[in-house]
Write a protein that holds these residues in place. Structure first.
Motif, PDB file in Angstrom:
ATOM      1  N   UNK A  93     -29.731  20.259  36.639  1.00  0.00           N
ATOM      2  CA  UNK A  93     -30.423  21.256  37.649  1.00  0.00           C
ATOM      3  C   UNK A  93     -31.350  20.472  38.295  1.00  0.00           C
ATOM      4  N   UNK A  94     -31.315  20.721  39.683  1.00  0.00           N
ATOM      5  CA  UNK A  94     -32.089  19.409  40.703  1.00  0.00           C
ATOM      6  C   UNK A  94     -33.070  20.240  41.606  1.00  0.00           C
ATOM      7  N   UNK A  95     -34.257  19.996  41.712  1.00  0.00           N
ATOM      8  CA  UNK A  95     -34.886  20.912  42.701  1.00  0.00           C
ATOM      9  C   UNK A  95     -34.570  20.510  44.209  1.00  0.00           C
ATOM     10  N   UNK A  96     -34.447  21.418  45.077  1.00  0.00           N
ATOM     11  CA  UNK A  96     -34.007  20.960  46.593  1.00  0.00           C
ATOM     12  C   UNK A  96     -35.175  21.629  47.441  1.00  0.00           C
ATOM     13  N   UNK A  97     -36.027  22.283  47.051  1.00  0.00           N
ATOM     14  CA  UNK A  97     -37.153  22.841  47.828  1.00  0.00           C
ATOM     15  C   UNK A  97     -38.356  23.236  46.774  1.00  0.00           C
TER      16      UNK A  97
END
Length: 168
Positions: free
Chosen positions: A68-72
């Motif tokens: 899970x990666x934060x993009x915003x």
């Protein structure tokens, strides 16, 4: 309804099912291989209820198939990126796709597998990585692994005897 856990089973297939989960998870993985990575993309593609999608993505992430990666930052939004373990699911998905393709009426086939470069149709076969021989029920058996206990060894011996037509 509580789902049965296969976490303690000896069989690698059962343990793999524990990691993947269920049909929604398999379809989420399918969509990830087609380039989808965001919650709203998965939901639009699958038409699945948000609570079900949230649970499946959380499960696939906890099992190590997605990262899970934060993009915003504001508001926080995440994408789900396949890990090495998740990418290793590809041959399973292709086998399932091809099996489905072989067993639905030809006039209902909407998608085929193809070579990404040439566009030529592909056919799936499960083969031995060393010999290149296609694996079939007639030429493949189960062997005892390093963690096999006596019960597993007895089960394998019974299966082998059945395969060879020997009374056990």
């Amino acid at each position: 309804m509580q789902r049965t856990s296969f976490r303690t089973y000896d069989c690698p297939a059962a343990r793999a099912l524990e990691s993947v989960g269920d049909w929604w998870s398999i379809l989420i993985l399918r969509d990830a291989f087609q380039g989808l990575s965001r919650f709203d993309e998965f939901q639009k593609s699958l038409g699945v209820a948000p609570n079900i999608l949230t649970r499946r993505l959380k499960h696939l992430t906890s099992e190590g198939l997605f990262e899970r990666r934060c993009y915003q930052e504001r508001p926080p939004r995440y994408e789900y990126v396949l890990t090495a373990k998740g990418r290793d699911f590809f041959p399973v998905l292709m086998s399932l796709f091809y099996w489905g393709l072989r067993h639905i009426p030809t006039d209902e086939v909407a998608m085929l597998l193809g070579d990404a470069s040439s566009g030529a149709e592909r056919k799936v076969a499960v083969t031995d990585a060393v010999t290149g021989e296609q694996l079939t029920p007639d030429n493949t058996t189960i062997l005892a692994g390093p963690a096999a206990d006596e019960a597993v060894r007895e089960r394998i011996a019974r299966m082998r005897a059945w395969y060879l037509g020997i009374d056990a």
